[in-house]
Design an enzyme around this catalytic site. Structure first.
Site, short mmCIF file in Angstrom:
data_model
loop_
_atom_site.label_atom_id
_atom_site.label_comp_id
_atom_site.label_asym_id
_atom_site.label_seq_id
_atom_site.Cartn_x
_atom_site.Cartn_y
_atom_site.Cartn_z
N THR A 23 7.95 -5.97 2.20
CA THR A 23 7.75 -5.39 0.88
C THR A 23 8.18 -3.94 0.87
OG1 THR A 23 5.94 -6.89 0.42
CG2 THR A 23 5.83 -4.76 -0.67
N GLY A 74 1.26 -5.68 3.16
CA GLY A 74 0.47 -6.41 4.14
C GLY A 74 -0.05 -7.71 3.58
N1 ASP Z 1 1.58 -7.56 0.19
C1 ASP Z 1 2.66 -8.49 -0.08
C2 ASP Z 1 2.09 -9.74 -0.66
O1 ASP Z 1 1.01 -10.16 -0.24
C3 ASP Z 1 3.44 -8.85 1.14
C4 ASP Z 1 3.98 -7.68 1.90
O2 ASP Z 1 3.46 -6.58 1.81
O3 ASP Z 1 4.98 -7.86 2.58
O4 ASP Z 1 2.72 -10.35 -1.49
#
Ligand code: ASP
Length: 312
Positions: free
Chosen positions: A178, A230
């Site tokens: 992300t 996360g």
């Molecule tokens: N937080 C994001 C989600 O749960 C994933 C990520 O941070 O990579 O969609």
């Protein structure tokens, strides 16, 4: 109070399990280059007197266009083999916010989130409706194939093979990717933006924390701007971004302490990830509980710094 002439921008490209020594040098290099480009672009907005909202949008657009990050082009695939993108943006001066979830054709979802913030009375639009709104707004559209990156497709195939062996299709310890940005402009206003493809193999219209205001994205001029990355479900459960802001505003903690405390709470519920912050006091930084977080910072008068591992 810090000098009102100062500005700062922090970006992230996801937290995860990249390890020094096991990460291929070329991977290390392309991630650092992407973060650097995003900081330079967002920093240029701030250096010329632009506002924090425009700076975080500009930085996130760079990372959405970069196929190495899990946002825009290069996003992960759903269990059905599609790409569904989430994004959010928030202005700390006004509390205005916009977000989109599960969009499929907008080249830069963060700009669609901004359009929701500025051109509708709403905060969050989803799926077909958000796709249609994007066209009405005249935003650049892309075919599904434009977002597709072979490595992400192979990640889904690996997950499908694991599922065929009876392993869980949903694995929150997977690498993330992300992207997000937070900034403080020369007027002292804060902004935050986050953009993601979510988790590989997500299904049933799963939405994570990134587009949820107060969970993965938050900005309040009285406290902090936050962008998270996360295990999204855990960030939602503790309203992580807003919780950090509340600690700063109500307990008087400095942003670093507040972020560290909330990451500790996240760990207590087995959550993984990290946040970047820009504070009302002019400070900026990050906190994470994974072995790595792709991250970088640029402050007025300073040099770009980027980092990946927890020891740098
Ligand atoms: N937080 C994001 C989600 O749960 C994933 C990520 O941070 O990579 O969609």
């Amino acid at each position: 109070m810090p000098s009102s002439a100062s500005w700062s921008i922090v970006v992230h490209g996801g937290s995860g399990r990249m390890m020094r020594g096991t990460t291929a040098p070329e991977i290390d290099t392309v991630y650092r280059a992407g973060l650097r480009t995003a900081l330079v672009k967002g920093g240029a907005v701030l250096a010329s007197g632009g506002d924090a909202v425009s700076a975080v949008e500009a930085a996130v657009r760079v990372l959405e266009d970069d196929p190495h990050f899990n946002a825009g082009r290069g996003a992960v695939f759903t269990a059905e083999g599609h790409i569904e993108l989430d994004a959010a943006i928030m202005a700390g001066e006004t509390g205005a916010a916009g977000a989109v979830a599960g969009v499929t054709r907008t080249k830069n979802p963060v700009s669609l989130a901004r359009a929701v913030m500025e051109n509708t009375p709403h905060v969050l639009l989803a799926r077909d409706g958000a796709d249609a709104f994007s066209i009405v707004q005249g935003l650049e559209q892309a075919d599904p194939g434009w977002f597709r990156v072979e490595a992400r497709w192979q990640a889904l195939q690996a997950m499908r093979a694991a599922a065929a062996r009876g392993e869980s299709l949903f694995d929150k310890t997977l690498k993330y990717g992300t992207v997000g940005a937070v900034a403080r402009d020369t007027a002292g206003h804060l902004a935050a933006a986050t953009s993601t493809g979510g988790l590989t193999g997500k299904r049933w219209g799963r939405i994570g924390d990134s587009p949820l205001i107060g969970a993965g994205t938050w900005a309040d001029d009285r406290s902090v701007a936050i962008s998270a990355t996360g295990s999204g479900e855990d960030f939602i459960r503790i309203a992580a971004a807003h919780e950090i802001s509340a600690r700063v505003r109500l307990l008087g903690e400095i942003p670093q302490t507040a972020a560290d405390q909330v990451l500790t709470e996240l760990r207590a519920i087995n959550g993984d990830g990290g946040v970047i912050f820009a504070g009302h006091d002019g400070c900026s930084g990050w906190s994470f509980n994974t072995p790595s977080m792709l991250r970088g910072r640029l402050v007025a008068g300073g040099d770009v710094t980027v980092a990946i591992y927890d020891d740098e």
